[in-house]
Write a protein that holds these residues in place. Sequence first.
Motif, mmCIF file in Angstrom:
data_model
loop_
_atom_site.group_PDB
_atom_site.id
_atom_site.type_symbol
_atom_site.label_atom_id
_atom_site.label_comp_id
_atom_site.label_asym_id
_atom_site.label_seq_id
_atom_site.Cartn_x
_atom_site.Cartn_y
_atom_site.Cartn_z
ATOM 1 N N SER A 139 51.925 -24.990 66.537
ATOM 2 C CA SER A 139 51.408 -25.423 67.837
ATOM 3 C C SER A 139 50.009 -24.884 68.115
ATOM 4 C CB SER A 139 52.358 -24.953 68.949
ATOM 5 O OG SER A 139 52.482 -23.538 68.937
ATOM 6 N N CYS A 140 49.449 -24.103 67.188
ATOM 7 C CA CYS A 140 48.124 -23.527 67.432
ATOM 8 C C CYS A 140 47.264 -23.653 66.176
ATOM 9 C CB CYS A 140 48.235 -22.060 67.852
ATOM 10 S SG CYS A 140 49.089 -21.000 66.677
ATOM 11 N N LYS A 141 45.954 -23.436 66.354
ATOM 12 C CA LYS A 141 45.032 -23.477 65.232
ATOM 13 C C LYS A 141 45.167 -22.187 64.434
ATOM 14 C CE LYS A 141 40.124 -23.768 64.017
ATOM 15 N NZ LYS A 141 38.727 -23.851 64.525
ATOM 16 N N VAL A 142 45.406 -22.308 63.131
ATOM 17 C CA VAL A 142 45.635 -21.143 62.276
ATOM 18 C C VAL A 142 44.696 -21.183 61.078
ATOM 19 C CG1 VAL A 142 47.285 -19.903 60.828
ATOM 20 C CG2 VAL A 142 48.058 -20.981 62.956
ATOM 21 N N GLU A 143 44.013 -20.069 60.831
ATOM 22 C CA GLU A 143 43.250 -19.870 59.608
ATOM 23 C C GLU A 143 43.902 -18.752 58.810
ATOM 24 O OE1 GLU A 143 38.770 -20.011 59.935
ATOM 25 O OE2 GLU A 143 39.303 -19.642 62.038
ATOM 26 N N THR A 144 43.839 -18.837 57.491
ATOM 27 C CA THR A 144 44.413 -17.786 56.654
ATOM 28 C C THR A 144 43.360 -17.247 55.693
ATOM 29 O OG1 THR A 144 45.183 -19.344 54.972
ATOM 30 C CG2 THR A 144 46.717 -18.799 56.756
ATOM 31 N N VAL A 145 43.427 -15.948 55.464
ATOM 32 C CA VAL A 145 42.587 -15.286 54.472
ATOM 33 C C VAL A 145 43.511 -14.496 53.546
ATOM 34 C CG1 VAL A 145 40.820 -13.535 54.058
ATOM 35 C CG2 VAL A 145 40.578 -15.128 55.978
ATOM 36 N N ARG A 146 43.547 -14.883 52.282
ATOM 37 C CA ARG A 146 44.396 -14.214 51.299
ATOM 38 C C ARG A 146 43.582 -13.170 50.543
ATOM 39 N NH1 ARG A 146 45.521 -14.866 45.798
ATOM 40 N NH2 ARG A 146 44.020 -16.587 45.704
ATOM 41 N N CYS A 147 44.131 -11.970 50.455
ATOM 42 C CA CYS A 147 43.488 -10.889 49.723
ATOM 43 C C CYS A 147 44.270 -10.649 48.435
ATOM 44 C CB CYS A 147 43.449 -9.615 50.554
ATOM 45 S SG CYS A 147 42.516 -9.753 52.096
ATOM 46 N N PRO A 148 43.768 -11.114 47.302
ATOM 47 C CA PRO A 148 44.495 -10.963 46.035
ATOM 48 C C PRO A 148 44.780 -9.499 45.703
ATOM 49 C CG PRO A 148 42.698 -12.523 45.799
ATOM 50 C CD PRO A 148 42.521 -11.871 47.134
ATOM 51 N N SER A 149 45.990 -9.234 45.276
ATOM 52 C CA SER A 149 46.489 -7.923 44.833
ATOM 53 C C SER A 149 46.684 -6.931 45.972
ATOM 54 C CB SER A 149 45.570 -7.310 43.768
ATOM 55 O OG SER A 149 44.443 -6.673 44.346
ATOM 56 N N TYR A 150 46.409 -7.322 47.205
ATOM 57 C CA TYR A 150 46.575 -6.408 48.327
ATOM 58 C C TYR A 150 48.046 -6.263 48.705
ATOM 59 C CZ TYR A 150 41.856 -5.343 50.115
ATOM 60 O OH TYR A 150 40.591 -4.833 50.305
ATOM 61 N N GLU A 151 48.461 -5.009 48.962
ATOM 62 C CA GLU A 151 49.762 -4.714 49.549
ATOM 63 C C GLU A 151 49.585 -4.507 51.056
ATOM 64 O OE1 GLU A 151 51.595 -2.560 45.564
ATOM 65 O OE2 GLU A 151 50.663 -1.318 47.122
ATOM 66 N N HIS A 152 50.640 -4.050 51.720
ATOM 67 C CA HIS A 152 50.667 -4.048 53.180
ATOM 68 C C HIS A 152 49.565 -3.193 53.795
ATOM 69 C CE1 HIS A 152 52.842 -5.263 56.746
ATOM 70 N NE2 HIS A 152 52.858 -4.020 57.199
ATOM 71 N N MET A 153 49.432 -1.931 53.378
ATOM 72 C CA MET A 153 48.457 -1.021 53.971
ATOM 73 C C MET A 153 47.046 -1.259 53.472
ATOM 74 S SD MET A 153 50.077 0.754 56.179
ATOM 75 C CE MET A 153 48.658 1.761 56.578
ATOM 76 N N ASP A 154 46.897 -2.034 52.400
ATOM 77 C CA ASP A 154 45.567 -2.259 51.832
ATOM 78 C C ASP A 154 44.631 -2.958 52.801
ATOM 79 O OD1 ASP A 154 46.678 -1.154 49.588
ATOM 80 O OD2 ASP A 154 46.758 -3.018 48.445
ATOM 81 N N THR A 155 45.171 -3.756 53.710
ATOM 82 C CA THR A 155 44.331 -4.492 54.651
ATOM 83 C C THR A 155 43.664 -3.575 55.675
ATOM 84 O OG1 THR A 155 46.327 -4.967 55.937
ATOM 85 C CG2 THR A 155 45.542 -6.692 54.421
ATOM 86 N N LEU A 156 44.045 -2.306 55.688
ATOM 87 C CA LEU A 156 43.350 -1.294 56.495
ATOM 88 C C LEU A 156 42.647 -0.257 55.646
ATOM 89 C CD1 LEU A 156 45.771 -0.393 59.453
ATOM 90 C CD2 LEU A 156 43.764 -1.874 59.507
#
Length: 368
Positions: free
Chosen positions: A316-333
């Motif tokens: 129901s909303c506009k969604v963009e996605t950014v995939r980070c290859p090889s990243y685990e959960h805490m890696d995005t911080l």
Amino acid sequence: MSLYVRGRPVDADIDAIVGQHGFAVETHTTTTEDGHILTLHRIVGVNGVRAGAPVVYCHHGLMTNSELWVLGDATERCLPFKLVAEGYDVWLGNNRGNKYSNTHARWDLEDKEYWDFSIDEFARYDIPASIGYILQLTGETVLKYVGFSQGSSQLFASLAMNRELNGKIQHFTAISPVLVPQRLTHPVVAPLMLNPHYIEYIFGPKALLPFVPTVNSWLPSGLFNKVIDVSLQVLFQWNGINIPQSQKQVGYPHLYSTSSVKSVIHWFQIIRDQQFQLFNNTQSYNTSNIDTEVLLIYGDADCLVNIEKTCESLQSCKVETVRCPSYEHMDTLWAKDVENRVFNVILDKYRDIDGGREAIKSSGSLFL
């Protein structure tokens, strides 16, 4: 500027952590409709906060607190500091029950009633109260929201419960977004999926593992870091190879903060039934009520993120996605290249929304 930690930084609070980077913290409190007193932290640069600056609100994940956002091993590896430098008015939230939001108008921490909360209460009370306070104080009508892990789940649930809240969120960035996690397969954890209430039999009805900070202070830092690494490997098959040792040394001592046993039971119910639902399966969160713009940033090696199911729930909303290859959960911080792969993506998105860096930095004229 790099952050060098000498000795055991376990007892350092957010004021000390932020101060080492050359910033300051304003502490604010707000009370929820059900009586929990929440602490909000506002990050302040050397020039103060410019009146009329666009607001960004960041919310931490499960069993952490506002410190999570400022634990980078260098200043440029902390998203809030980059946002402040860009000209934003940056706020960090805290869930009820953690080290900064552990008082109530009626109940004490020893009372079972104090800990009777799950994601439902975070979404129904904590998020609206925090956002409402910030908007009222700043005089703004909307803000940008950045959630990490459960911090994103809480806003998804809150927007689903409260359609009016959608109008107050200009943009929603969900980092390592957890909506319906994939099933956990470890032989110790998997049986708990059959009846998540077994968790209460094991840990009691109040706070989960409240002794962890004490153990943290007793153990040598290297040993404590090893315990964290092994625990994450056993539970989630995370290897942590993208996170530098310097980052673990800074971040791990501050990673844990108390939450309720009930909130973990709630997650096990969601995982078991593979539905983003209210506690005790009463009904699913109505994600069709969500109409704010969403950016999902996730690692493709993160077993807690089911990006396909998440996108299906947000039609129901506009969604963009950014995939980070090889990243685990805490890696995005905390990954070694997180500045380029995550933080700069967010900044570029905000510049598009707000008209560029100079437009952001020149907004307003007075300092608060």
